[in-house]
Write a protein that holds these residues in place. Sequence first.
Motif, PDB file in Angstrom:
ATOM      1  N   VAL A  25       0.864  -1.181   0.000  1.00  0.00           N
ATOM      2  CA  VAL A  25       0.000   0.000   0.000  1.00  0.00           C
ATOM      3  C   VAL A  25       0.898   1.228   0.000  1.00  0.00           C
ATOM      4  O   VAL A  25       2.123   1.123   0.138  1.00  0.00           O
ATOM      5  CB  VAL A  25      -0.927   0.024   1.239  1.00  0.00           C
ATOM      6  N   ALA A  26       0.297   2.408  -0.142  1.00  0.00           N
ATOM      7  CA  ALA A  26       1.069   3.646  -0.077  1.00  0.00           C
ATOM      8  C   ALA A  26       1.658   3.828   1.315  1.00  0.00           C
ATOM      9  O   ALA A  26       1.108   3.329   2.315  1.00  0.00           O
ATOM     10  CB  ALA A  26       0.182   4.832  -0.441  1.00  0.00           C
ATOM     11  N   GLN A  27       2.760   4.536   1.379  1.00  0.00           N
ATOM     12  CA  GLN A  27       3.431   4.749   2.655  1.00  0.00           C
ATOM     13  C   GLN A  27       2.506   5.423   3.679  1.00  0.00           C
ATOM     14  O   GLN A  27       2.566   5.123   4.871  1.00  0.00           O
ATOM     15  CB  GLN A  27       4.687   5.609   2.437  1.00  0.00           C
ATOM     16  N   ASN A  28       1.637   6.304   3.196  1.00  0.00           N
ATOM     17  CA  ASN A  28       0.733   7.021   4.105  1.00  0.00           C
ATOM     18  C   ASN A  28      -0.661   6.395   4.187  1.00  0.00           C
ATOM     19  O   ASN A  28      -1.616   7.022   4.655  1.00  0.00           O
ATOM     20  CB  ASN A  28       0.608   8.483   3.679  1.00  0.00           C
ATOM     21  N   THR A  77     -12.474  -0.792  -3.274  1.00  0.00           N
ATOM     22  CA  THR A  77     -11.090  -1.022  -2.841  1.00  0.00           C
ATOM     23  C   THR A  77     -10.315  -1.614  -4.011  1.00  0.00           C
ATOM     24  O   THR A  77     -10.220  -2.831  -4.167  1.00  0.00           O
ATOM     25  CB  THR A  77     -11.053  -1.968  -1.617  1.00  0.00           C
ATOM     26  N   ALA A  78      -9.803  -0.728  -4.851  1.00  0.00           N
ATOM     27  CA  ALA A  78      -9.120  -1.161  -6.080  1.00  0.00           C
ATOM     28  C   ALA A  78      -7.759  -1.769  -5.761  1.00  0.00           C
ATOM     29  O   ALA A  78      -6.950  -1.180  -5.037  1.00  0.00           O
ATOM     30  CB  ALA A  78      -8.950   0.022  -7.024  1.00  0.00           C
ATOM     31  N   VAL A  79      -7.532  -2.947  -6.316  1.00  0.00           N
ATOM     32  CA  VAL A  79      -6.251  -3.642  -6.136  1.00  0.00           C
ATOM     33  C   VAL A  79      -5.666  -3.921  -7.515  1.00  0.00           C
ATOM     34  O   VAL A  79      -6.343  -4.458  -8.397  1.00  0.00           O
ATOM     35  CB  VAL A  79      -6.430  -4.963  -5.362  1.00  0.00           C
ATOM     36  N   GLY A  80      -4.405  -3.544  -7.699  1.00  0.00           N
ATOM     37  CA  GLY A  80      -3.754  -3.741  -8.995  1.00  0.00           C
ATOM     38  C   GLY A  80      -2.745  -4.871  -8.974  1.00  0.00           C
ATOM     39  O   GLY A  80      -2.345  -5.367  -7.911  1.00  0.00           O
ATOM     40  N   THR A  99       0.392  -2.963 -16.481  1.00  0.00           N
ATOM     41  CA  THR A  99       1.362  -3.461 -17.463  1.00  0.00           C
ATOM     42  C   THR A  99       2.699  -3.843 -16.829  1.00  0.00           C
ATOM     43  O   THR A  99       3.496  -4.554 -17.435  1.00  0.00           O
ATOM     44  CB  THR A  99       1.628  -2.417 -18.557  1.00  0.00           C
ATOM     45  N   SER A 100       2.965  -3.362 -15.617  1.00  0.00           N
ATOM     46  CA  SER A 100       4.239  -3.658 -14.965  1.00  0.00           C
ATOM     47  C   SER A 100       4.133  -3.374 -13.474  1.00  0.00           C
ATOM     48  O   SER A 100       3.195  -2.706 -13.008  1.00  0.00           O
ATOM     49  CB  SER A 100       5.356  -2.795 -15.556  1.00  0.00           C
ATOM     50  N   GLY A 101       5.129  -3.854 -12.736  1.00  0.00           N
ATOM     51  CA  GLY A 101       5.180  -3.551 -11.313  1.00  0.00           C
ATOM     52  C   GLY A 101       5.334  -2.068 -11.062  1.00  0.00           C
ATOM     53  O   GLY A 101       4.771  -1.519 -10.106  1.00  0.00           O
ATOM     54  N   ALA A 102       6.100  -1.391 -11.929  1.00  0.00           N
ATOM     55  CA  ALA A 102       6.290   0.054 -11.783  1.00  0.00           C
ATOM     56  C   ALA A 102       4.971   0.797 -11.941  1.00  0.00           C
ATOM     57  O   ALA A 102       4.696   1.769 -11.223  1.00  0.00           O
ATOM     58  CB  ALA A 102       7.307   0.548 -12.801  1.00  0.00           C
ATOM     59  N   GLU A 103       4.132   0.353 -12.890  1.00  0.00           N
ATOM     60  CA  GLU A 103       2.827   0.987 -13.081  1.00  0.00           C
ATOM     61  C   GLU A 103       1.933   0.743 -11.863  1.00  0.00           C
ATOM     62  O   GLU A 103       1.170   1.631 -11.450  1.00  0.00           O
ATOM     63  CB  GLU A 103       2.148   0.466 -14.340  1.00  0.00           C
ATOM     64  N   THR A 104       2.030  -0.456 -11.282  1.00  0.00           N
ATOM     65  CA  THR A 104       1.257  -0.745 -10.075  1.00  0.00           C
ATOM     66  C   THR A 104       1.666   0.199  -8.953  1.00  0.00           C
ATOM     67  O   THR A 104       0.814   0.748  -8.243  1.00  0.00           O
ATOM     68  CB  THR A 104       1.467  -2.205  -9.628  1.00  0.00           C
ATOM     69  N   VAL A 105       2.970   0.411  -8.794  1.00  0.00           N
ATOM     70  CA  VAL A 105       3.461   1.330  -7.761  1.00  0.00           C
ATOM     71  C   VAL A 105       2.936   2.741  -8.001  1.00  0.00           C
ATOM     72  O   VAL A 105       2.500   3.426  -7.064  1.00  0.00           O
ATOM     73  CB  VAL A 105       5.006   1.323  -7.715  1.00  0.00           C
ATOM     74  N   VAL A 115       0.755   4.916  -5.359  1.00  0.00           N
ATOM     75  CA  VAL A 115       1.219   6.215  -4.864  1.00  0.00           C
ATOM     76  C   VAL A 115       0.232   7.333  -5.187  1.00  0.00           C
ATOM     77  O   VAL A 115      -0.027   8.213  -4.356  1.00  0.00           O
ATOM     78  CB  VAL A 115       2.619   6.537  -5.437  1.00  0.00           C
ATOM     79  N   ASN A 116      -0.346   7.313  -6.410  1.00  0.00           N
ATOM     80  CA  ASN A 116      -1.250   8.418  -6.768  1.00  0.00           C
ATOM     81  C   ASN A 116      -2.690   8.191  -6.298  1.00  0.00           C
ATOM     82  O   ASN A 116      -3.554   9.036  -6.498  1.00  0.00           O
ATOM     83  CB  ASN A 116      -1.205   8.705  -8.273  1.00  0.00           C
ATOM     84  N   GLY A 117      -2.944   7.030  -5.691  1.00  0.00           N
ATOM     85  CA  GLY A 117      -4.239   6.794  -5.074  1.00  0.00           C
ATOM     86  C   GLY A 117      -5.284   6.144  -5.947  1.00  0.00           C
ATOM     87  O   GLY A 117      -6.406   5.904  -5.492  1.00  0.00           O
ATOM     88  N   THR A 118      -4.949   5.824  -7.208  1.00  0.00           N
ATOM     89  CA  THR A 118      -5.935   5.129  -8.037  1.00  0.00           C
ATOM     90  C   THR A 118      -6.065   3.659  -7.632  1.00  0.00           C
ATOM     91  O   THR A 118      -7.057   3.014  -7.944  1.00  0.00           O
ATOM     92  CB  THR A 118      -5.563   5.216  -9.537  1.00  0.00           C
ATOM     93  N   LEU A 119      -5.055   3.165  -6.929  1.00  0.00           N
ATOM     94  CA  LEU A 119      -5.107   1.812  -6.368  1.00  0.00           C
ATOM     95  C   LEU A 119      -4.973   1.893  -4.860  1.00  0.00           C
ATOM     96  O   LEU A 119      -4.119   2.627  -4.345  1.00  0.00           O
ATOM     97  CB  LEU A 119      -3.972   0.944  -6.926  1.00  0.00           C
ATOM     98  N   THR A 120      -5.794   1.127  -4.154  1.00  0.00           N
ATOM     99  CA  THR A 120      -5.664   1.049  -2.696  1.00  0.00           C
ATOM    100  C   THR A 120      -4.457   0.199  -2.327  1.00  0.00           C
ATOM    101  O   THR A 120      -3.760   0.473  -1.346  1.00  0.00           O
ATOM    102  CB  THR A 120      -6.935   0.424  -2.078  1.00  0.00           C
ATOM    103  N   ALA A 121      -4.220  -0.833  -3.123  1.00  0.00           N
ATOM    104  CA  ALA A 121      -3.108  -1.754  -2.867  1.00  0.00           C
ATOM    105  C   ALA A 121      -2.715  -2.419  -4.174  1.00  0.00           C
ATOM    106  O   ALA A 121      -3.406  -2.297  -5.192  1.00  0.00           O
ATOM    107  CB  ALA A 121      -3.517  -2.811  -1.834  1.00  0.00           C
TER     108      ALA A 121
END
Length: 317
Positions: free
Chosen positions: A124-127, A147-150, A182-188, A192-198
Amino acid sequence: MRLKSFLLPLAIMAAAFISSAQAQVNVMLPANPGGGWDATGRQAFQALNAAGLYKGGVNFTNKGGAGGTIGLAEFQRQQAGKPDALAVFGAITVGSIVLNNSPIDLAKFRPVARLTAEYLVIAVAQNSPHKTLQDLVAALKSNPGGTAVGGGSAGGVDHIALALLAQSAGVPVAELNYIPQTSGAETVTGIVNGTLTAGFSGISEFAQFAEQGRVRILAITSAERVKGLEVPTFKEAGFDVEIANWRGILGAPGMPEDNYAAWVDRFTKLSETPAWKGVLEKQGWDAFFLPGQQFGTFIAAESERIGKILKEAGLAQ
């Protein structure tokens, strides 16, 4: 005498040309450059070369899409019966075959070697207000659709891991909001930007972002804790989930027996070399070796297991 002296170098040159023409293997990497399958194939052949187990030429073909089924289907059509044609594939493809109702029959390929495994982590995001896996599961129970999960491909190991978590926690799988990336980087980025909860990904893809403080890893899908990663397993957290993203090598359907035996032997020897052990350490992969027909037995069992999970979860017919 002069004619004989002239013809001898030509004969040597011709023999060398034939030998070099034969020393060529075609390797299908059924994903875009830069991912885990791409790295597995390229690193394996670098290690084979470094260990002196295969010094011939290698022709790599990248063909991504649909969890590897597009590239593997093309490989099956174009390389069937050829002596030195190999493909990288793994757990993601097994699920994608079921999910996409693909005509690919893995039983027709020649199982060469299972090479690596990488366990999954959820972050999840750090915050994020979700400090533990239990916190996140509570959010999934309260509002699964919100609760969007990528993670990776639909039907892949990331998706299956989320389905297993939901089943274990009593969350309706059909109501989950899983968004393939498309990638782990995109998931991150989504986390971080909040479109995914986790998000789910392999340890190697998320570890660097966790070290940078961009995400916080909550748990890992291994049976036991991983050294250097101070997070609980899903089972420790109270959820019966254990799954790995394994990767291996297939030979083309109809590959001649002599060639098949030679490739099984090369990869068996490779598994014990310092060159390959160095690759595993550098990439953060776990050794997960199985040779030949033992790998074939494993593929059949995994196909049945993953297919059952996807059907029980309502993700496949």
